[in-house]
Design a protein around this motif. Structure first.
Motif, PDB file in Angstrom:
ATOM      1  N   VAL A   1     -66.427  22.908 -24.764  1.00 43.54           N
ATOM      2  CA  VAL A   1     -65.262  23.623 -24.927  1.00 43.54           C
ATOM      3  C   VAL A   1     -64.029  22.607 -24.733  1.00 43.54           C
ATOM      4  N   TYR A   2     -64.267  21.919 -23.543  1.00 44.59           N
ATOM      5  CA  TYR A   2     -63.146  20.728 -23.120  1.00 44.59           C
ATOM      6  C   TYR A   2     -63.332  19.702 -24.290  1.00 44.59           C
ATOM      7  N   ASP A   3     -64.150  19.372 -24.948  1.00 44.32           N
ATOM      8  CA  ASP A   3     -63.965  18.200 -26.012  1.00 44.32           C
ATOM      9  C   ASP A   3     -63.277  19.236 -27.125  1.00 44.32           C
TER      10      ASP A   3
ATOM     11  N   ALA B   1     -53.106  15.913 -20.615  1.00 44.59           N
ATOM     12  CA  ALA B   1     -52.450  15.502 -19.244  1.00 44.59           C
ATOM     13  C   ALA B   1     -53.530  15.160 -18.119  1.00 44.59           C
ATOM     14  N   ASN B   2     -54.572  15.845 -18.180  1.00 40.75           N
ATOM     15  CA  ASN B   2     -55.686  15.587 -16.947  1.00 40.75           C
ATOM     16  C   ASN B   2     -56.284  14.117 -17.308  1.00 40.75           C
ATOM     17  N   ARG B   3     -56.602  13.852 -18.877  1.00 42.36           N
ATOM     18  CA  ARG B   3     -57.086  12.823 -19.207  1.00 42.36           C
ATOM     19  C   ARG B   3     -56.454  11.381 -18.935  1.00 42.36           C
ATOM     20  N   ALA B   4     -54.888  11.809 -19.091  1.00 45.03           N
ATOM     21  CA  ALA B   4     -53.869  10.678 -18.814  1.00 45.03           C
ATOM     22  C   ALA B   4     -53.887  10.492 -17.211  1.00 45.03           C
TER      23      ALA B   4
ATOM     24  N   ILE C   1     -68.267  11.949 -11.135  1.00 51.27           N
ATOM     25  CA  ILE C   1     -68.970  13.094 -11.470  1.00 51.27           C
ATOM     26  C   ILE C   1     -68.272  14.388 -12.122  1.00 51.27           C
ATOM     27  N   GLY C   2     -69.303  14.827 -13.272  1.00 47.26           N
ATOM     28  CA  GLY C   2     -68.707  15.658 -14.099  1.00 47.26           C
ATOM     29  C   GLY C   2     -67.657  14.943 -15.176  1.00 47.26           C
ATOM     30  N   THR C   3     -68.380  13.817 -15.726  1.00 43.20           N
ATOM     31  CA  THR C   3     -67.612  13.044 -16.586  1.00 43.20           C
ATOM     32  C   THR C   3     -67.353  13.412 -17.830  1.00 43.20           C
ATOM     33  N   GLY C   4     -68.081  14.240 -18.418  1.00 42.65           N
ATOM     34  CA  GLY C   4     -67.777  14.812 -19.772  1.00 42.65           C
ATOM     35  C   GLY C   4     -68.330  14.100 -20.778  1.00 42.65           C
ATOM     36  N   ILE C   5     -68.051  14.733 -22.081  1.00 41.22           N
ATOM     37  CA  ILE C   5     -68.631  14.269 -23.225  1.00 41.22           C
ATOM     38  C   ILE C   5     -67.652  13.073 -23.564  1.00 41.22           C
TER      39      ILE C   5
ATOM     40  N   VAL D   1     -72.056  10.923 -13.679  1.00 43.66           N
ATOM     41  CA  VAL D   1     -73.117  12.030 -13.163  1.00 43.66           C
ATOM     42  C   VAL D   1     -72.293  13.253 -14.273  1.00 43.66           C
ATOM     43  N   ASP D   2     -73.398  13.902 -14.961  1.00 43.65           N
ATOM     44  CA  ASP D   2     -72.985  15.354 -15.551  1.00 43.65           C
ATOM     45  C   ASP D   2     -74.339  15.971 -15.436  1.00 43.65           C
ATOM     46  N   ASN D   3     -74.213  17.272 -15.647  1.00 44.67           N
ATOM     47  CA  ASN D   3     -75.332  18.153 -15.707  1.00 44.67           C
ATOM     48  C   ASN D   3     -75.758  18.890 -17.167  1.00 44.67           C
ATOM     49  N   ASP D   4     -74.680  18.174 -18.182  1.00 40.51           N
ATOM     50  CA  ASP D   4     -74.614  19.030 -19.421  1.00 40.51           C
ATOM     51  C   ASP D   4     -75.639  18.041 -20.202  1.00 40.51           C
TER      52      ASP D   4
ATOM     53  N   ALA E   1     -77.296  15.124 -13.245  1.00 45.09           N
ATOM     54  CA  ALA E   1     -77.601  15.556 -12.019  1.00 45.09           C
ATOM     55  C   ALA E   1     -76.498  16.662 -11.585  1.00 45.09           C
ATOM     56  N   ASP E   2     -76.765  17.669 -10.691  1.00 44.23           N
ATOM     57  CA  ASP E   2     -75.859  18.550 -10.487  1.00 44.23           C
ATOM     58  C   ASP E   2     -75.256  18.402  -9.157  1.00 44.23           C
ATOM     59  N   LEU E   3     -73.680  18.587  -9.187  1.00 46.01           N
ATOM     60  CA  LEU E   3     -72.745  18.393  -8.160  1.00 46.01           C
ATOM     61  C   LEU E   3     -73.330  19.278  -6.940  1.00 46.01           C
ATOM     62  N   ARG E   4     -73.862  20.254  -7.236  1.00 45.44           N
ATOM     63  CA  ARG E   4     -74.239  21.289  -6.135  1.00 45.44           C
ATOM     64  C   ARG E   4     -75.545  20.543  -5.148  1.00 45.44           C
TER      65      ARG E   4
ATOM     66  N   LEU F   1     -63.808  13.287  -8.725  1.00 47.50           N
ATOM     67  CA  LEU F   1     -64.157  14.768  -8.988  1.00 47.50           C
ATOM     68  C   LEU F   1     -63.004  15.327 -10.122  1.00 47.50           C
ATOM     69  N   MET F   2     -63.115  14.996 -11.342  1.00 50.28           N
ATOM     70  CA  MET F   2     -61.841  15.249 -12.155  1.00 50.28           C
ATOM     71  C   MET F   2     -62.316  16.864 -13.008  1.00 50.28           C
ATOM     72  N   ALA F   3     -61.577  17.789 -12.702  1.00 48.86           N
ATOM     73  CA  ALA F   3     -61.834  18.908 -13.357  1.00 48.86           C
ATOM     74  C   ALA F   3     -63.227  19.339 -13.343  1.00 48.86           C
ATOM     75  N   ILE F   4     -63.992  19.380 -12.006  1.00 43.63           N
ATOM     76  CA  ILE F   4     -65.329  19.827 -12.054  1.00 43.63           C
ATOM     77  C   ILE F   4     -65.323  20.932 -10.863  1.00 43.63           C
TER      78      ILE F   4
HETATM   79  C1  LIG Z   1     -63.652  20.263 -17.635  1.00 46.58           C
HETATM   80  S1  LIG Z   1     -64.915  18.990 -17.871  1.00 46.58           S
HETATM   81  C2  LIG Z   1     -64.044  17.413 -16.928  1.00 46.58           C
HETATM   82  C3  LIG Z   1     -64.550  16.366 -17.689  1.00 46.58           C
HETATM   83  C4  LIG Z   1     -63.659  14.922 -17.178  1.00 46.58           C
HETATM   84  N1  LIG Z   1     -64.374  14.774 -15.898  1.00 46.58           N
HETATM   85  C5  LIG Z   1     -62.528  14.939 -17.337  1.00 46.58           C
HETATM   86  O1  LIG Z   1     -61.671  15.480 -16.127  1.00 46.58           O
HETATM   87  O2  LIG Z   1     -61.621  14.735 -18.402  1.00 46.58           O
HETATM   88  C6  LIG Z   1     -65.927  19.448 -16.513  1.00 46.58           C
HETATM   89  C7  LIG Z   1     -67.415  18.570 -16.741  1.00 46.58           C
HETATM   90  O3  LIG Z   1     -68.036  18.744 -15.465  1.00 46.58           O
HETATM   91  C8  LIG Z   1     -69.518  19.007 -15.881  1.00 46.58           C
HETATM   92  N2  LIG Z   1     -69.880  20.040 -14.717  1.00 46.58           N
HETATM   93  C9  LIG Z   1     -69.511  21.179 -14.327  1.00 46.58           C
HETATM   94  N3  LIG Z   1     -70.307  21.698 -13.577  1.00 46.58           N
HETATM   95  C10 LIG Z   1     -71.130  20.853 -13.032  1.00 46.58           C
HETATM   96  C11 LIG Z   1     -72.241  20.608 -11.893  1.00 46.58           C
HETATM   97  N4  LIG Z   1     -72.443  21.594 -11.106  1.00 46.58           N
HETATM   98  N5  LIG Z   1     -72.944  19.302 -11.772  1.00 46.58           N
HETATM   99  C12 LIG Z   1     -72.360  18.405 -12.704  1.00 46.58           C
HETATM  100  N6  LIG Z   1     -71.695  18.281 -13.641  1.00 46.58           N
HETATM  101  C13 LIG Z   1     -70.951  19.502 -13.920  1.00 46.58           C
HETATM  102  C14 LIG Z   1     -69.334  19.731 -17.071  1.00 46.58           C
HETATM  103  O4  LIG Z   1     -70.754  19.573 -17.909  1.00 46.58           O
HETATM  104  C15 LIG Z   1     -68.288  19.021 -17.644  1.00 46.58           C
HETATM  105  O5  LIG Z   1     -68.809  17.789 -18.530  1.00 46.58           O
END
Ligand SMILES: C[S@@+](CC[C@H](N)C(=O)[O-])C[C@H]1O[C@@H](n2cnc3c(N)ncnc32)[C@H](O)[C@@H]1O
Length: 275
Positions: free
Chosen positions: A29-31, A63-66, A87-91, A113-116, A140-143, A166-169
């Motif tokens: 969705v973010y992509d 704006a978050n990417r910038a 962590i939660g790096t995204g596509i 790191v991402d869990n997707d 891996a999962d942030l939890r 920890l950007m938008a995660i």
């Molecule tokens: C909104 S995107 C943000 C991407 C990037 N960090 C940015 O700010 O542009 C959130 C990302 O976090 C990942 N994510 C969500 N929950 C997670 C978890 N529990 N463990 C690891 N990754 C997770 C998602 O798969 C997604 O790629």
């Protein structure tokens, strides 16, 4: 899965990964909001509903990417950081952490790191490091922060400063899973001189539209969201020293131009140093 430029990375490119395209997932969705191509009908449907609820979401995501690029430039530049845990790096999109960091200091090392599973299927793009540095990818999962720390030691030296990103995660970690304890575990594992760089969708910027969007996403997306107010987000920085300008709207964190500063970002953002 550590990789350097031009080097074959066993298992990172053709490893079959399966994913469910019938339900929207946040990475896709973010992509979609960012104008990417790695999304499916369910992701676009959820993304469009979210746009109806909060028309500025695409601008906010940009704006978050910038902000992220400015924060990494600060960390690799002025702050002298050479190791990153994103962590939660995204596509993969533009300005990924290693690209920005290595343009300031080619020897930077980045663990993503991402869990997707879709992000995993694109890991190769994240592993195309400058030869002087290196990148790695952890599924891996942030939890489970300890699993992340155990995997990150393959590339990062935890006796030297690390920037934890920890950007938008954290909006995907509800209070039941104690996100403050998760952040504390990560920051407890890095030495003084390390940094936490964070952004978090706000419940108190454009509050009504953000609440509407949270409602839509929580109905349509696999990962649930909990947007937080400034006070709650500031709690993640406990014991750390925020660098100037503190915890601010993402577009107001050291903007490079008037245009960047005026972007309607509905996120709180800050970078802090461990004393
Ligand atoms: C909104 S995107 C943000 C991407 C990037 N960090 C940015 O700010 O542009 C959130 C990302 O976090 C990942 N994510 C969500 N929950 C997670 C978890 N529990 N463990 C690891 N990754 C997770 C998602 O798969 C997604 O790629």
């Amino acid at each position: 899965m550590a990789g350097e430029w031009g080097q074959e990375v066993p298992g990172s490119r053709d490893k079959p990964v399966s994913f469910d395209t019938s339900v929207a997932h946040v990475a896709r969705v973010y992509d979609y909001w960012l104008g990417g191509k790695d999304n499916f009908a369910a992701d676009r449907a959820a993304g469009d509903k979210a746009i109806q609820a909060f028309p500025n979401i695409s601008l906010s995501a940009r704006a978050n990417r910038a902000y992220q690029a400015r924060a990494v430039r600060f960390l690799a530049g002025e702050a002298g950081i050479r190791q990153f845990l994103d962590i939660g790096t995204g596509i993969p999109t533009v300005n990924h952490t290693h690209q920005v960091a290595q343009s300031a200091a080619p020897e930077c090392r980045v663990v993503y790191v991402d869990n997707d599973p879709v992000v995993l299927s694109h890991a190769r793009a994240l592993l195309a490091s400058h030869p002087a540095g290196a990148t790695d990818y952890l599924d891996a999962d942030l939890r489970d922060p300890q699993k992340i720390l155990d995997g990150a030691v393959r590339l990062l030296d935890f006796s030297r400063p690390v920037a934890v990103m920890l950007m938008a995660i954290l909006q995907h970690i509800d209070d039941e899973h104690d996100p403050r304890a998760i952040v504390a575990t990560l920051m407890g594992a890095v030495p003084p001189g390390s940094y936490l760089a964070l952004s978090h969708p706000a419940s108190d910027i454009d509050a009504e539209a953000m609440a509407r969007m949270a409602g839509v996403l929580n109905q349509m997306m696999a990962e649930k969201v909990a947007f937080r107010d400034r006070a709650a987000v500031s709690g993640f920085f406990g014991g750390l020293e925020l660098v100037e300008p503190g915890l601010v709207q993402a577009s107001k964190w050291r903007p490079a131009s008037e245009m960047e500063a005026s972007s309607p970002a509905a996120l709180w953002a800050g970078v802090a140093r461990k004393k």
